[in-house]
Design an enzyme around this catalytic site. Sequence first.
Site, PDB file in Angstrom:
ATOM      1  N   GLY A  31      37.052  29.010  61.944  1.00  0.00           N
ATOM      2  CA  GLY A  31      38.504  28.782  61.618  1.00  0.00           C
ATOM      3  C   GLY A  31      39.231  29.853  60.589  1.00  0.00           C
ATOM      4  N   HIS A  37      40.050  38.055  63.510  1.00  0.00           N
ATOM      5  CA  HIS A  37      39.761  37.145  64.709  1.00  0.00           C
ATOM      6  C   HIS A  37      40.837  37.191  66.039  1.00  0.00           C
ATOM      7  CE1 HIS A  37      38.422  34.281  61.481  1.00  0.00           C
ATOM      8  NE2 HIS A  37      37.362  34.320  62.184  1.00  0.00           N
ATOM      9  N   GLN A  61      24.591  26.549  58.611  1.00  0.00           N
ATOM     10  CA  GLN A  61      24.377  27.924  58.418  1.00  0.00           C
ATOM     11  C   GLN A  61      24.554  28.448  56.858  1.00  0.00           C
ATOM     12  OE1 GLN A  61      27.337  29.313  61.207  1.00  0.00           O
ATOM     13  NE2 GLN A  61      27.970  30.879  59.925  1.00  0.00           N
ATOM     14  N   GLY A 147      32.406  40.075  65.577  1.00  0.00           N
ATOM     15  CA  GLY A 147      32.870  41.336  64.772  1.00  0.00           C
ATOM     16  C   GLY A 147      31.791  41.844  64.224  1.00  0.00           C
ATOM     17  N   GLU A 148      32.070  43.351  64.034  1.00  0.00           N
ATOM     18  CA  GLU A 148      31.062  44.247  63.419  1.00  0.00           C
ATOM     19  C   GLU A 148      30.939  44.051  61.923  1.00  0.00           C
ATOM     20  OE1 GLU A 148      31.548  48.191  65.105  1.00  0.00           O
ATOM     21  OE2 GLU A 148      29.907  47.625  66.434  1.00  0.00           O
ATOM     22  N   ASP A 150      30.036  41.193  60.217  1.00  0.00           N
ATOM     23  CA  ASP A 150      28.985  40.599  60.330  1.00  0.00           C
ATOM     24  C   ASP A 150      27.832  41.370  61.186  1.00  0.00           C
ATOM     25  OD1 ASP A 150      29.664  38.150  58.637  1.00  0.00           O
ATOM     26  OD2 ASP A 150      31.335  38.054  60.157  1.00  0.00           O
ATOM     27  N   GLN A 153      24.523  39.490  61.909  1.00  0.00           N
ATOM     28  CA  GLN A 153      24.614  38.361  62.643  1.00  0.00           C
ATOM     29  C   GLN A 153      25.019  38.766  64.377  1.00  0.00           C
ATOM     30  OE1 GLN A 153      27.365  34.888  61.889  1.00  0.00           O
ATOM     31  NE2 GLN A 153      28.907  36.169  63.429  1.00  0.00           N
ATOM     32  N   SER A 186      37.748  35.376  56.361  1.00  0.00           N
ATOM     33  CA  SER A 186      38.374  34.043  55.944  1.00  0.00           C
ATOM     34  C   SER A 186      38.338  33.697  54.321  1.00  0.00           C
ATOM     35  CB  SER A 186      37.753  32.897  56.886  1.00  0.00           C
ATOM     36  OG  SER A 186      38.009  33.091  58.010  1.00  0.00           O
ATOM     37  N   ARG A 187      37.010  34.342  53.927  1.00  0.00           N
ATOM     38  CA  ARG A 187      36.749  34.027  52.529  1.00  0.00           C
ATOM     39  C   ARG A 187      37.994  34.640  51.399  1.00  0.00           C
ATOM     40  NH1 ARG A 187      31.740  33.775  54.538  1.00  0.00           N
ATOM     41  NH2 ARG A 187      30.414  31.892  54.236  1.00  0.00           N
TER      42      ARG A 187
HETATM   43  O1  PAF Z   1      30.893  34.470  62.394  1.00  0.00           O
HETATM   44  C1  PAF Z   1      31.268  33.260  62.351  1.00  0.00           C
HETATM   45  O2  PAF Z   1      32.340  32.681  61.968  1.00  0.00           O
HETATM   46  C2  PAF Z   1      30.170  32.122  62.405  1.00  0.00           C
HETATM   47  O3  PAF Z   1      28.897  32.487  62.028  1.00  0.00           O
HETATM   48  C3  PAF Z   1      29.812  31.769  63.965  1.00  0.00           C
HETATM   49  C4  PAF Z   1      29.523  32.858  64.817  1.00  0.00           C
HETATM   50  C5  PAF Z   1      31.247  31.083  64.510  1.00  0.00           C
HETATM   51  C6  PAF Z   1      28.841  30.582  63.969  1.00  0.00           C
HETATM   52  O4  PAF Z   1      29.150  29.386  63.168  1.00  0.00           O
END
Ligand code: PAF
Length: 280
Positions: A31, A37, A61, A147-148, A150, A153, A186-187
């Site tokens: 969110g 996004h 997480q 997205g790259e 992260d 991730q 978002s931060r």
């Molecule tokens: O990148 C994020 O926003 C989160 O790590 C995700 C992939 C939605 C998992 O909670």
Amino acid sequence: MQTFKTIKGLREALSAERAAGNTIGFVPTMGALHEGHLELMRRALRENDCLVVSIFVNPIQFNNKEDLEKYPRVLEEDSKILEDIGCQYLFAPDVDEMYPEPYKSEYDFGLLSEVMEAAFRPGHFNGVAIVVRKLFEIVEPTTAYFGEKDFQQLAVIQQLVKMFEMSVKIIPCSIVRENDGLAMSSRNVRLTAHERQLAPKIFQTLQKAKKLRNVLSPEELRRWTREELDAVEDFNIDYVEIAEDQQLQPFQHWNDASGAILFVALFLGKVRLIDNVRIF
Ligand code: PAF
């Protein structure tokens, strides 16, 4: 747009899409939606018959209580944004719906579990993997978009998909930046006005560093970047790393890697920011 709080409701709606032979694009989020996004969502809409977006601030997480508490939660505004871009399904479960039982899975992502975000945020990728696997099982998307910014991730999720032979196709998407170069996150809304002015120095430094590739070794460039960032008032660095682009391991000579990325993670006041640029 239809909004679902329950897994059952969403599954029923999506099984009708599948029965009609429609492809499902999926953008998982926590969110506080921003242009980064929306880029993922627009692409998902172009490439699929329908779009599912999840909004779930995944508690498992977060390894920092304050970060979890302060994470922006603006479901009403997000819903409007999603309506406007033409999203068909919003999945916004609460914690009990996602985790009726305490979750115990432990994933081992090998070398990826040893560096950068994994080293500085113990348990973080395990929490990401648990929620993403669960979301993939619920949504059964044709394609999912990440997205790259992260980057690690994304690598973890690609490995997760391979480990469990999931049929979803993962689409990496470029970092979206503010006009002054700050990577969208978002931060960012949690930065004070003063911190917001300093924040673009991260990308400016990464860009300057990229140009020094021909004159400095990887180790020298790592050190140069660290010193430049350290010189900025209020930057508190977690790591600066130059890593190859597969298992994200550090290396000594430019010839040792077929692709290299410069990564940074730092605190600006109380807000942790990450960014990266591809060097080659
Ligand atoms: O990148 C994020 O926003 C989160 O790590 C995700 C992939 C939605 C998992 O909670």
